[in-house]
Design a protein around this motif. Structure first.
Motif, PDB file in Angstrom:
ATOM      1  N   VAL A 122       0.820  -1.212   0.000  1.00 15.69           N
ATOM      2  CA  VAL A 122       0.000   0.000   0.000  1.00 15.69           C
ATOM      3  C   VAL A 122       0.855   1.263   0.000  1.00 15.69           C
ATOM      4  N   LEU A 123       1.837   1.324   0.878  1.00 15.93           N
ATOM      5  CA  LEU A 123       2.586   2.569   1.065  1.00 15.93           C
ATOM      6  C   LEU A 123       3.323   2.995  -0.191  1.00 15.93           C
ATOM      7  N   GLN A 124       3.657   2.056  -1.065  1.00 19.19           N
ATOM      8  CA  GLN A 124       4.387   2.407  -2.285  1.00 19.19           C
ATOM      9  C   GLN A 124       3.587   3.320  -3.205  1.00 19.19           C
ATOM     10  N   TYR A 125       2.272   3.356  -3.043  1.00 17.43           N
ATOM     11  CA  TYR A 125       1.420   4.143  -3.933  1.00 17.43           C
ATOM     12  C   TYR A 125       1.028   5.498  -3.347  1.00 17.43           C
ATOM     13  N   LEU A 126       1.546   5.850  -2.177  1.00 16.48           N
ATOM     14  CA  LEU A 126       1.118   7.072  -1.497  1.00 16.48           C
ATOM     15  C   LEU A 126       2.153   8.176  -1.634  1.00 16.48           C
ATOM     16  N   ASP A 127       1.657   9.414  -1.748  1.00 14.20           N
ATOM     17  CA  ASP A 127       2.574  10.550  -1.806  1.00 14.20           C
ATOM     18  C   ASP A 127       3.111  10.900  -0.434  1.00 14.20           C
ATOM     19  N   ASP A 128       2.428  10.481   0.645  1.00 12.64           N
ATOM     20  CA  ASP A 128       2.879  10.790   2.002  1.00 12.64           C
ATOM     21  C   ASP A 128       2.732   9.550   2.886  1.00 12.64           C
ATOM     22  N   PRO A 129       3.600   8.565   2.725  1.00 14.13           N
ATOM     23  CA  PRO A 129       3.494   7.342   3.525  1.00 14.13           C
ATOM     24  C   PRO A 129       3.719   7.572   5.011  1.00 14.13           C
ATOM     25  N   VAL A 130       4.469   8.593   5.364  1.00 14.31           N
ATOM     26  CA  VAL A 130       4.704   8.881   6.783  1.00 14.31           C
ATOM     27  C   VAL A 130       3.393   9.277   7.452  1.00 14.31           C
ATOM     28  N   ALA A 131       2.609  10.130   6.805  1.00 16.24           N
ATOM     29  CA  ALA A 131       1.310  10.509   7.360  1.00 16.24           C
ATOM     30  C   ALA A 131       0.394   9.295   7.470  1.00 16.24           C
ATOM     31  N   ALA A 132       0.454   8.397   6.494  1.00 16.51           N
ATOM     32  CA  ALA A 132      -0.362   7.190   6.553  1.00 16.51           C
ATOM     33  C   ALA A 132       0.032   6.322   7.734  1.00 16.51           C
ATOM     34  N   LEU A 133       1.316   6.185   7.992  1.00 14.13           N
ATOM     35  CA  LEU A 133       1.771   5.398   9.136  1.00 14.13           C
ATOM     36  C   LEU A 133       1.336   6.035  10.461  1.00 14.13           C
ATOM     37  N   ARG A 134       1.342   7.350  10.519  1.00 16.25           N
ATOM     38  CA  ARG A 134       0.850   8.013  11.735  1.00 16.25           C
ATOM     39  C   ARG A 134      -0.630   7.698  11.964  1.00 16.25           C
ATOM     40  N   GLU A 135      -1.395   7.692  10.888  1.00 16.53           N
ATOM     41  CA  GLU A 135      -2.818   7.400  11.014  1.00 16.53           C
ATOM     42  C   GLU A 135      -3.036   5.930  11.388  1.00 16.53           C
ATOM     43  N   MET A 136      -2.240   5.036  10.835  1.00 16.59           N
ATOM     44  CA  MET A 136      -2.316   3.631  11.219  1.00 16.59           C
ATOM     45  C   MET A 136      -1.991   3.462  12.701  1.00 16.59           C
ATOM     46  N   ARG A 137      -0.986   4.176  13.173  1.00 18.01           N
ATOM     47  CA  ARG A 137      -0.634   4.126  14.591  1.00 18.01           C
ATOM     48  C   ARG A 137      -1.777   4.652  15.453  1.00 18.01           C
ATOM     49  N   ARG A 138      -2.442   5.702  14.992  1.00 15.70           N
ATOM     50  CA  ARG A 138      -3.518   6.305  15.785  1.00 15.70           C
ATOM     51  C   ARG A 138      -4.650   5.325  16.064  1.00 15.70           C
ATOM     52  N   VAL A 139      -5.027   4.522  15.066  1.00 16.24           N
ATOM     53  CA  VAL A 139      -6.176   3.628  15.250  1.00 16.24           C
ATOM     54  C   VAL A 139      -5.776   2.287  15.851  1.00 16.24           C
ATOM     55  N   GLY A 179       3.891   9.066 -11.040  1.00 20.75           N
ATOM     56  CA  GLY A 179       2.556   9.034 -10.462  1.00 20.75           C
ATOM     57  C   GLY A 179       2.512   9.421  -9.003  1.00 20.75           C
ATOM     58  N   GLY A 180       3.662   9.719  -8.405  1.00 19.16           N
ATOM     59  CA  GLY A 180       3.700  10.187  -7.024  1.00 19.16           C
ATOM     60  C   GLY A 180       4.022   9.129  -6.011  1.00 19.16           C
ATOM     61  N   GLY A 181       4.238   7.885  -6.442  1.00 13.86           N
ATOM     62  CA  GLY A 181       4.545   6.805  -5.513  1.00 13.86           C
ATOM     63  C   GLY A 181       6.034   6.536  -5.419  1.00 13.86           C
ATOM     64  N   GLU A 182       6.378   5.519  -4.632  1.00 12.45           N
ATOM     65  CA  GLU A 182       7.780   5.129  -4.462  1.00 12.45           C
ATOM     66  C   GLU A 182       7.892   3.620  -4.658  1.00 12.45           C
ATOM     67  N   PRO A 183       8.351   3.171  -5.848  1.00  8.94           N
ATOM     68  CA  PRO A 183       8.411   1.747  -6.140  1.00  8.94           C
ATOM     69  C   PRO A 183       9.430   0.972  -5.309  1.00  8.94           C
ATOM     70  N   ASP A 184      10.338   1.667  -4.633  1.00  5.85           N
ATOM     71  CA  ASP A 184      11.275   1.006  -3.716  1.00  5.85           C
ATOM     72  C   ASP A 184      10.853   1.202  -2.268  1.00  5.85           C
TER      73      ASP A 184
END
Length: 277
Positions: A122-139, A179-184
Motif C-alpha cells: 500500500v505505502l508504495q502508492y502514497l505521496d505521504d506514507p509517513v502521514a499514513a503510518l501516523r494514522e495507522m498508529r492512531r487507530v 505518479g507520485g509513488g515510491e516503487p522502492d
C-alpha cells in the motif's frame, strides 16, 4: 503542505494499476502465508484487525480465519473491488470479516480501535506514507501492532536476463515515481516508520520466487497483460515514458522469459512489525 518522502514535485499520488482483470488476477492469488508470514506468529484468536488496501480480500479472509474470536475489517479506496472481497469471504465461509471504503490518510475509526493494523503493498502508492503510518498508529491500541510490507522494485532479479525486462523495470520505476509513488518503498519502510514516531520496530525482509512451468507461465502472462492494460499503459504513454510499440515489446519480452524452462524471478519485500507505545 504534506510532508514529502523524497524530492519529487507531484502533489498527490495515483494508483497506476487500477483494477484491471490482470491486477485482480495477481492480487487475488495472494494469501497470508506468502504475503504476511512475518505477522502471523503475533496474531491471537481474539484480535481485531484492520486490513488496509484489502483489494479482492484474499489475504483478509485468511487473517479472519486466524482470529476466530476476533474480527477483521478490510478497507479499500475502490468501492468496486469490495464486491469481490465480500464474495471471497463468503466462498471461504468466513463470517467474522466486514469490508468498507476508506482512505488510509484519514481513517474513519476512533483512536485505538484495533489490535493489529496491516497494510500489504500500500505505502508504495502514497505521496505521504509517513502521514499514513501516523494514522495507522492512531487507530491501533497501545501494545498493538502496525504491520506493513512493501516491494523493492529495483531489487527484483531474474534469469535469464531477457533484455526487454530491463526496459520493463526501468519503465515501471519511472511511471510509478511520476505518479507520485515510491516503487522502492520496501527499503524505505524503516525510515518512514521512525519519522512517523514508531520506535519499537522489527524490520525484516521476505521474498516471492517464481519458477517452474505453472508459475512462470502465470507470472509472465500476468505482467504481459498488466503492461498493456489501462491505466498503467495510459500513464506510461501520456507521461512520455514510452509508446504503444514500446509496451508491446516489453510484453513480448515477458512471454519470452516465460518460455525458458530454467526461468527464475525473485521479488524482494521489506517488512515491519511496529509495536505501538
Amino acid at each position: 503542505m504534506p510532508e514529502r518522502h523524497d524530492e519529487r514535485n507531484t502533489a498527490s499520488a495515483v494508483y497506476i494499476h487500477g483494477h484491471h482483470e490482470s491486477v485482480l488476477r495477481s492480487h487475488g492469488r495472494r494469501r497470508a502465508a506468502d504475503s504476511a508470514a512475518y505477522l502471523l506468529p503475533s496474531l491471537e484468536p481474539h484480535h481485531r484487525i484492520l486490513d488496509i488496501g484489502c483489494g479482492p480480500g484474499s489475504i483478509t479472509a485468511d487473517l479472519a480465519a486466524l482470529v476466530p474470536h476476533g474480527r477483521v475489517t478490510g478497507l479499500d479506496a475502490a468501492p468496486d473491488v469490495l464486491a469481490t472481497a465480500r464474495a471471497t469471504a463468503r466462498e471461504r465461509g468466513v463470517s467474522n470479516a466486514d469490508f468498507t471504503v476508506g482512505d488510509v490518510r484519514a481513517l474513519d475509526f476512533p483512536d485505538g480501535s484495533f489490535d493489529v493494523v496491516h497494510a500489504h503493498q500500500v505505502l508504495q502508492y502514497l505521496d505521504d506514507p509517513v502521514a499514513a503510518l501516523r494514522e495507522m498508529r492512531r487507530v491501533c491500541r497501545p501494545g498493538g501492532i502496525v504491520a506493513v510490507r512493501d516491494v523493492v522494485y529495483t531489487a527484483m532479479t531474474w534469469y535469464p536476463r531477457v533484455p526487454g525486462l530491463d526496459d520493463w523495470q526501468r519503465l515501471y520505476v519511472d511511471v510509478a515515481r511520476a505518479g507520485g509513488g515510491e516503487p522502492d518503498a520496501g527499503s524505505r519502510l524503516l525510515a518512514w516508520a521512525r519519522r512517523a514516531g514508531l520506535t519499537d520496530v522489527t524490520a525484516t525482509a521476505g521474498a516471492w520466487c517464481w519458477t517452474g512451468a505453472e508459475q512462470r507461465a502465470w507470472w509472465s502472462g500476468l505482467w504481459a497483460d498488466r503492461t498493456r492494460s489501462d491505466p498503467y499503459a495510459r500513464h506510461a504513454i501520456e507521461g512520455g515514458h514510452t509508446d504503444r510499440a514500446g509496451l508491446e515489446t516489453i510484453a513480448a519480452a515477458w512471454h519470452e522469459w516465460g518460455r525458458h524452462e530454467d526461468a527464475w524471478f525473485s521479488v524482494l519485500h521489506g517488512e515491519l512489525l511496529c509495536r505501538v507505545n
